[in-house]
Write a protein that holds these residues in place. Structure first.
Motif, PDB file in Angstrom:
ATOM      1  N   LYS B 478       5.835  16.419  12.630  1.00 31.28           N
ATOM      2  CA  LYS B 478       7.006  16.710  13.465  1.00 31.28           C
ATOM      3  C   LYS B 478       7.258  15.582  14.457  1.00 31.28           C
ATOM      4  O   LYS B 478       8.397  15.168  14.691  1.00 31.28           O
ATOM      5  CB  LYS B 478       6.785  18.019  14.241  1.00 31.28           C
ATOM      6  CG  LYS B 478       7.257  19.259  13.518  1.00 31.28           C
ATOM      7  CD  LYS B 478       7.175  20.460  14.419  1.00 31.28           C
ATOM      8  CE  LYS B 478       7.654  21.704  13.687  1.00 31.28           C
ATOM      9  NZ  LYS B 478       7.451  22.897  14.482  1.00 31.28           N
ATOM     10  N   ASN B 479       6.180  15.112  15.021  1.00 30.99           N
ATOM     11  CA  ASN B 479       6.289  14.048  16.018  1.00 30.99           C
ATOM     12  C   ASN B 479       6.903  12.791  15.401  1.00 30.99           C
ATOM     13  O   ASN B 479       7.811  12.178  15.965  1.00 30.99           O
ATOM     14  CB  ASN B 479       4.880  13.774  16.563  1.00 30.99           C
ATOM     15  CG  ASN B 479       4.912  12.777  17.693  1.00 30.99           C
ATOM     16  OD1 ASN B 479       5.830  12.813  18.498  1.00 30.99           O
ATOM     17  ND2 ASN B 479       3.923  11.910  17.733  1.00 30.99           N
ATOM     18  N   ILE B 480       6.430  12.425  14.220  1.00 27.45           N
ATOM     19  CA  ILE B 480       6.942  11.188  13.589  1.00 27.45           C
ATOM     20  C   ILE B 480       8.394  11.369  13.150  1.00 27.45           C
ATOM     21  O   ILE B 480       9.243  10.501  13.377  1.00 27.45           O
ATOM     22  CB  ILE B 480       6.072  10.810  12.390  1.00 27.45           C
ATOM     23  CG1 ILE B 480       4.679  10.434  12.893  1.00 27.45           C
ATOM     24  CG2 ILE B 480       6.687   9.669  11.602  1.00 27.45           C
ATOM     25  CD1 ILE B 480       3.665  10.266  11.794  1.00 27.45           C
ATOM     26  N   LEU B 481       8.681  12.489  12.525  1.00 27.40           N
ATOM     27  CA  LEU B 481      10.049  12.692  12.009  1.00 27.40           C
ATOM     28  C   LEU B 481      11.055  12.767  13.158  1.00 27.40           C
ATOM     29  O   LEU B 481      12.203  12.329  13.010  1.00 27.40           O
ATOM     30  CB  LEU B 481      10.113  13.957  11.160  1.00 27.40           C
ATOM     31  CG  LEU B 481       9.314  13.883   9.847  1.00 27.40           C
ATOM     32  CD1 LEU B 481       9.329  15.214   9.113  1.00 27.40           C
ATOM     33  CD2 LEU B 481       9.852  12.783   8.937  1.00 27.40           C
ATOM     34  N   SER B 482      10.609  13.321  14.280  1.00 27.00           N
ATOM     35  CA  SER B 482      11.545  13.400  15.418  1.00 27.00           C
ATOM     36  C   SER B 482      11.884  12.003  15.925  1.00 27.00           C
ATOM     37  O   SER B 482      12.968  11.779  16.471  1.00 27.00           O
ATOM     38  CB  SER B 482      10.944  14.253  16.533  1.00 27.00           C
ATOM     39  OG  SER B 482       9.806  13.622  17.063  1.00 27.00           O
ATOM     40  N   MET B 483      10.978  11.058  15.718  1.00 28.12           N
ATOM     41  CA  MET B 483      11.253   9.682  16.147  1.00 28.12           C
ATOM     42  C   MET B 483      12.305   9.028  15.242  1.00 28.12           C
ATOM     43  O   MET B 483      12.863   8.001  15.581  1.00 28.12           O
ATOM     44  CB  MET B 483       9.952   8.864  16.124  1.00 28.12           C
ATOM     45  CG  MET B 483       8.973   9.258  17.213  1.00 28.12           C
ATOM     46  SD  MET B 483       7.599   8.108  17.377  1.00 28.12           S
ATOM     47  CE  MET B 483       6.728   8.333  15.864  1.00 28.12           C
ATOM     48  N   HIS B 484      12.513   9.599  14.051  1.00 25.13           N
ATOM     49  CA  HIS B 484      13.489   9.038  13.101  1.00 25.13           C
ATOM     50  C   HIS B 484      14.640  10.014  12.877  1.00 25.13           C
ATOM     51  O   HIS B 484      15.218  10.074  11.799  1.00 25.13           O
ATOM     52  CB  HIS B 484      12.806   8.717  11.763  1.00 25.13           C
ATOM     53  CG  HIS B 484      11.744   7.677  11.878  1.00 25.13           C
ATOM     54  ND1 HIS B 484      10.465   7.947  12.341  1.00 25.13           N
ATOM     55  CD2 HIS B 484      11.768   6.340  11.623  1.00 25.13           C
ATOM     56  CE1 HIS B 484       9.757   6.847  12.335  1.00 25.13           C
ATOM     57  NE2 HIS B 484      10.526   5.841  11.904  1.00 25.13           N
ATOM     58  N   SER B 486      17.679  10.057  13.902  1.00 24.56           N
ATOM     59  CA  SER B 486      19.003   9.491  13.580  1.00 24.56           C
ATOM     60  C   SER B 486      19.094   9.158  12.093  1.00 24.56           C
ATOM     61  O   SER B 486      20.129   9.363  11.460  1.00 24.56           O
ATOM     62  CB  SER B 486      19.276   8.267  14.432  1.00 24.56           C
ATOM     63  OG  SER B 486      18.259   7.311  14.220  1.00 24.56           O
ATOM     64  N   VAL B 487      18.003   8.637  11.528  1.00 19.97           N
ATOM     65  CA  VAL B 487      18.004   8.303  10.090  1.00 19.97           C
ATOM     66  C   VAL B 487      18.120   9.582   9.259  1.00 19.97           C
ATOM     67  O   VAL B 487      18.929   9.668   8.328  1.00 19.97           O
ATOM     68  CB  VAL B 487      16.710   7.543   9.716  1.00 19.97           C
ATOM     69  CG1 VAL B 487      16.661   7.294   8.208  1.00 19.97           C
ATOM     70  CG2 VAL B 487      16.633   6.235  10.475  1.00 19.97           C
ATOM     71  N   LEU B 488      17.331  10.547   9.644  1.00 23.57           N
ATOM     72  CA  LEU B 488      17.316  11.789   8.867  1.00 23.57           C
ATOM     73  C   LEU B 488      18.640  12.532   8.964  1.00 23.57           C
ATOM     74  O   LEU B 488      19.084  13.158   7.994  1.00 23.57           O
ATOM     75  CB  LEU B 488      16.168  12.690   9.342  1.00 23.57           C
ATOM     76  CG  LEU B 488      14.767  12.123   9.103  1.00 23.57           C
ATOM     77  CD1 LEU B 488      13.709  12.971   9.791  1.00 23.57           C
ATOM     78  CD2 LEU B 488      14.479  12.015   7.607  1.00 23.57           C
ATOM     79  N   ASP B 489      19.269  12.432  10.138  1.00 20.51           N
ATOM     80  CA  ASP B 489      20.549  13.135  10.312  1.00 20.51           C
ATOM     81  C   ASP B 489      21.643  12.553   9.428  1.00 20.51           C
ATOM     82  O   ASP B 489      22.624  13.224   9.104  1.00 20.51           O
ATOM     83  CB  ASP B 489      20.985  13.059  11.783  1.00 20.51           C
ATOM     84  CG  ASP B 489      20.159  14.016  12.633  1.00 20.51           C
ATOM     85  OD1 ASP B 489      19.448  14.853  12.050  1.00 20.51           O
ATOM     86  OD2 ASP B 489      20.217  13.908  13.875  1.00 20.51           O
ATOM     87  N   THR B 490      21.499  11.305   9.061  1.00 18.31           N
ATOM     88  CA  THR B 490      22.545  10.664   8.245  1.00 18.31           C
ATOM     89  C   THR B 490      22.144  10.564   6.770  1.00 18.31           C
ATOM     90  O   THR B 490      22.801   9.891   5.997  1.00 18.31           O
ATOM     91  CB  THR B 490      22.833   9.255   8.786  1.00 18.31           C
ATOM     92  OG1 THR B 490      21.615   8.522   8.838  1.00 18.31           O
ATOM     93  CG2 THR B 490      23.460   9.313  10.169  1.00 18.31           C
TER      94      THR B 490
END
Lengths: 226, 650
Positions: B478-484, B486-490
């Motif tokens: 969760k911690n790592i994905l939250s750092m990305h 913006s990428v995941l949202d697009t």
């Protein structure tokens, strides 16, 4: 002593070459090596390891050789060089079983034909079945037909089955489906053939294909009952 | 002087009174009078001591019986020593001598009857039917003074003492049958077979114990859990009947009973009553009973009557006095009833605590158990590993026929919070139960309990390390994905698993180094949290950690076990991109870089192989992983020939 050892180490490589050499090339052929994303142009005299896929463009022909193995592939076809090997029937059965091991047993699927390709005759050479298309799945199937014609029938069956799954739209290519299903009969794999015919039966077939399918189904059913 | 009258007393009179309410108590052992068949419910050893005394002008105490019973199922043996079973009579014979000084001197007669010991045997023919016999040894001593005229210069009378000792065995047979679960019927002989020495002086013949042949019929009925009704009838016409009831008290049973008996040779019609109170707990029982005769009893009586009738029962006859009796009973065995015995238990698996779930499906020990009983029983196996289990763990029940040896599989449960840092030898206790609350048998074996990080080398069991400490993996991913974000949202939804895998892998390997397992002899696997903290590990550790991280992000993974001959075993991962094959082109131009696997809906999905020891970047790890998978699993048919195995984590 050291020389002898060196000779012994080199001998197998000399007697049983590990790479395919491009003996002849007409037109354009490309190669994709290993896991690379890139396709490189093939030139005559070039050698490739078995983990290479060779694909030809329209109006192209390539001839590959490794030891006693010679393989000629015509236009718009693709083949994995690791498929250019003779397999026993047992090895074919193992390979078919591998599909099941890798995946759960598949159910019969309701697949509609999505094919819009044009069947034709190739410009050069002679091939039982050929579809002119730059679709890579179809290239794979054309390559599988060439494997059959070159005597690598077991490899052809494996390649075709993999292609029908990896490129699902090719499942609707009835002539290819019938071609490779008939190959299963040739190898006395009646149950596998029966499953394939039932799957083909669900596709849109013309009258000739329907009649051929009915004949095959009747034949295979008789064999299975026996 | 003794009163006239018959003294033929009933044979079934005993100091046991009515049965306890269970009717199956060991408290009645050695009561050969009521059970000539030696019927007993003794489970193993039982010991009984009966002491008491008679009320006359003063209280005469004596030790009545000591009995010992032993069961070797289905056989039961009983020995009884009866020092207190005796009756002695002293009489003036009615003849007297006038001495010179005109004083008279009476002639004496004495008769001593003793039952010294007895033995019994019975066998349980079926669960409901038992048969057996008892043998009792009696001695009789007769003394009588007589006057014999002697003719010489003058005639005088010679006073002589005539003495005779005889003994005999009394043997009886009987059967006991549970007609219903709550009704026991007993049928036995009385004085069936008697043999021994005979009297040489015919005048003593009439003083011998009377051994009239009879049949004894007994009924014991248990209409409720704390109620017993009993009745014994002899073909001579005598009978006794009793009632027993009780309740639970101080962890045991407190019982009250009363038995009345009719002896057609005694007056009144109901000759007496035997009230009792008893208490039994676990293997110990105590009973106090009294014998109260309803007719007056004297210590003196008529010799002429005795001379005419004799006696047939030592402890209950016309001359018997009121008694108080105390009966102590102790079952020497610790097992109430034993049907099962261990032959052996073999530890087949050392314990790897982290592989906890695997012990649901595979036993860690196998035992051989024999049914030594005479009926089919259910073997209920339990085990407890010291330091690991807080209570006994049940394993599947097995049915065992009499004489059968059955194989018992012992399973165990390992607490989720178990954290052992050392490999230790512990002990496993194995128990088998049948019908009792206590185990029929138990055995202890040493078992190796490994540390939490220990691994049995089976790649399929690495999934337990993946699942352990899942909370850490969730937090990490969760911690790592939250750092990305913006990428995941697009990113297109269908590509999210692939993109997430890419992000998580690249972050995971950033600070890691590959280190070969230094514990070559003993397999050791780090938990994901340890791998991240230690910043390194071998292929097992890295595959476990990456799988845990991806799974915690909802990405399906599978372990790939490469068991190539002559080379170190290797493990890497297959990751499910969730893509249908039609969309594989979004990921790669190379159709050898992915494989298809069917999901639970039988639809093909694109899986990619990741080499977890390639700690550079995602694409390189994918390329290396797919090449290895293609070569070894597919082209060389490793999946078919067993050299490559795919193990789904969930």
């Amino acid at each position: 002593m050291k020389k002898l050892l060196l000779l012994m180490m080199l001998l197998p490589a000399m007697v049983f070459p590990q790479e395919f050499k491009v003996e002849y090339l007409k037109g354009t052929a490309k190669a994709q090596i290993g896991s690379s994303e890139q396709w490189i142009n093939v030139i005559e005299g070039q050698t490739f390891k078995p983990n290479t896929v060779i694909a030809t463009e329209e109006n192209s022909t390539i001839k590959l050789k490794k030891g006693d193995v010679e393989f000629t592939m015509y236009e718009v076809s693709a083949v994995n060089l690791s498929s250019l090997k003779k397999l026993s029937l047992d090895e074919l059965l193992l390979a078919l079983a591998m599909e099941e091991i890798l995946s759960a047993p598949k159910k019969k699927e309701d697949v509609k034909s999505k094919s819009t390709v044009v069947y034709g005759t190739r410009e050069t050479g002679k091939q039982d079945l050929f579809v002119r298309s730059n679709d890579f799945g179809i290239k794979r199937l054309n390559g599988a037909v060439r494997l059959t014609e070159s005597g690598f029938k077991e490899s052809a069956i494996i390649t075709a089955r993999e292609t029908f799954r990896k490129y699902p739209h090719t499942k609707g290519l009835v002539p290819f489906r019938l071609y490779f299903a008939n190959l299963l009969i040739e190898k006395n794999l009646y149950e596998e053939a029966l499953e394939e015919y039932y799957s083909i039966q669900k596709l849109s077939l013309n009258q000739q294909q329907k009649e051929e399918l009915e004949d095959k189904l009747e034949f295979v059913n008789r064999k299975v009952v026996k | 002087m003794l009163q006239a009258g018959n003294i033929l007393a009933q044979s079934s009179f005993s100091f046991s009174g009515s049965n306890d309410i269970s009717g199956k108590s060991f408290n009645t052992i050695g009561s050969f009078e009521t059970t000539p068949s030696n019927y007993s419910v003794t489970k193993d050893w039982a010991f009984s001591l009966i002491t008491g005394g008679e009320f006359s002008d003063y209280f005469n105490s004596s030790l009545y019986t000591i009995a010992l019973s032993k069961r070797l199922s289905p056989h039961n043996f009983t020995l009884r020593y009866t020092p207190g079973y005796q009756k002695e009579f002293f009489f003036n014979s009615g003849e007297s001598i006038i001495i010179n000084d005109s004083t008279s001197n009476s002639l004496q007669a004495s008769f001593n009857y003793r039952e010294l010991f007895g033995l019994g045997y019975s066998i349980d023919l079926t669960e409901e039917l038992s048969a057996g016999f008892t043998m009792r040894y009696f001695t009789q001593e007769f003394n009588k003074e007589t006057l014999t005229p002697v003719f010489s210069d003058s005639v005088y009378l010679l006073r002589e003492n005539v003495n005779e000792n005889i003994s005999f065995w009394k043997t009886d047979l009987g059967i006991d049958y549970f007609l219903f679960k709550d009704l026991l019927i007993s049928l036995a002989s009385v004085n069936l077979l008697n043999f021994g020495s005979s009297v040489s002086e015919s005048e003593f013949e009439k003083y011998k114990l009377k051994t009239e042949k009879n049949v004894l019929l007994g009924l014991n009925y248990f209409p409720a859990s704390h109620l017993n009704l009993s009745a014994y009838y002899e073909s001579s016409g005598s009978f006794q009947t009793g009632l027993s009831t009780g309740f639970s008290f101080l962890g045991g049973n407190l019982n009250f009973s009363a038995t009345v008996f009719h002896d057609k040779y005694q007056e009144p019609f109901i000759a007496g009553i035997i009230p009792s109170i008893s208490f039994s707990i676990n293997n110990f029982g105590i009973k106090i009973l009294g014998v109260k005769y309803f007719s007056n009893r004297n210590t003196s009586g008529s010799y002429s009557f005795f001379d005419r009738e004799g006696i047939n029962n030592i402890i209950n006859n016309r001359y018997s006095l009121d008694k108080a009796v105390m009966n102590f009973t102790f079952a020497l065995n610790t097992q109430r009833e034993k049907y099962l015995e261990f032959i052996d238990v073999e530890i087949i698996e050392e314990i790897f605590p982290t592989l906890s779930e695997s012990y649901f499906n595979k036993p860690f020990a196998v035992g051989k158990v024999v049914n030594i009983g005479n009926k089919q029983v259910t073997v209920k196996p339990f085990s407890k590993i010291e330091g690991l289990n807080e209570s006994e763990i049940t394993s599947p029940y097995v049915s065992a026929n009499p004489g059968d040896t059955v194989r018992i599989a012992f399973y165990t449960l390992i607490p989720e919070n178990y954290k052992g840092t050392k490999t230790e030898i512990s002990y496993a206790d194995f128990f088998i139960y049948s019908i009792n609350d206590e185990p029929d048998d138990r055995i202890q074996k040493a078992v190796l309990v490994n540390s939490s990080n220990a691994w049995d080398g089976k790649v399929s069991n690495l999934k337990f390390f993946i699942k352990k400490g899942f909370e850490f993996s969730i937090g990490y991913s969760k911690n790592i994905l939250s750092m990305h974000k913006s990428v995941l949202d697009t990113t297109k939804n269908l590509l999210l698993p692939f993109v997430k895998t890419n992000i998580l892998f690249d972050h995971f390997v950033k600070e890691l180094v590959y280190t070969a397992d230094p514990r070559a002899s003993a397999e050791y696997v780090q938990f994901p949290e340890e791998t991240v903290k230690l910043k390194g590990g071998d292929c097992d550790d890295l595959s476990v950690a990456l799988s845990a991280i991806l799974e915690s992000a909802g990405i399906q993974t599978a372990l790939v076990d490469y068991k190539a001959d002559g080379e170190p075993r290797h493990v890497n991962l297959l990751v499910n991109t969730g893509l249908a094959p039609e969309y594989a082109g979004f990921l790669t131009n190379n159709d050898t870089k992915y494989s298809l696997r069917k999901n639970e809906f039988q639809k093909d999905e694109v899986w990619i192989a990741i080499e977890t020891t390639s700690l550079t970047d995602f694409n390189t790890a994918w390329e290396i992983g797919s090449q290895k998978f293609n070569n070894e699993a597919l082209i060389n048919m490793g999946l078919s020939n067993g050299k490559v195995e795919i193990i789904d984590v969930y």
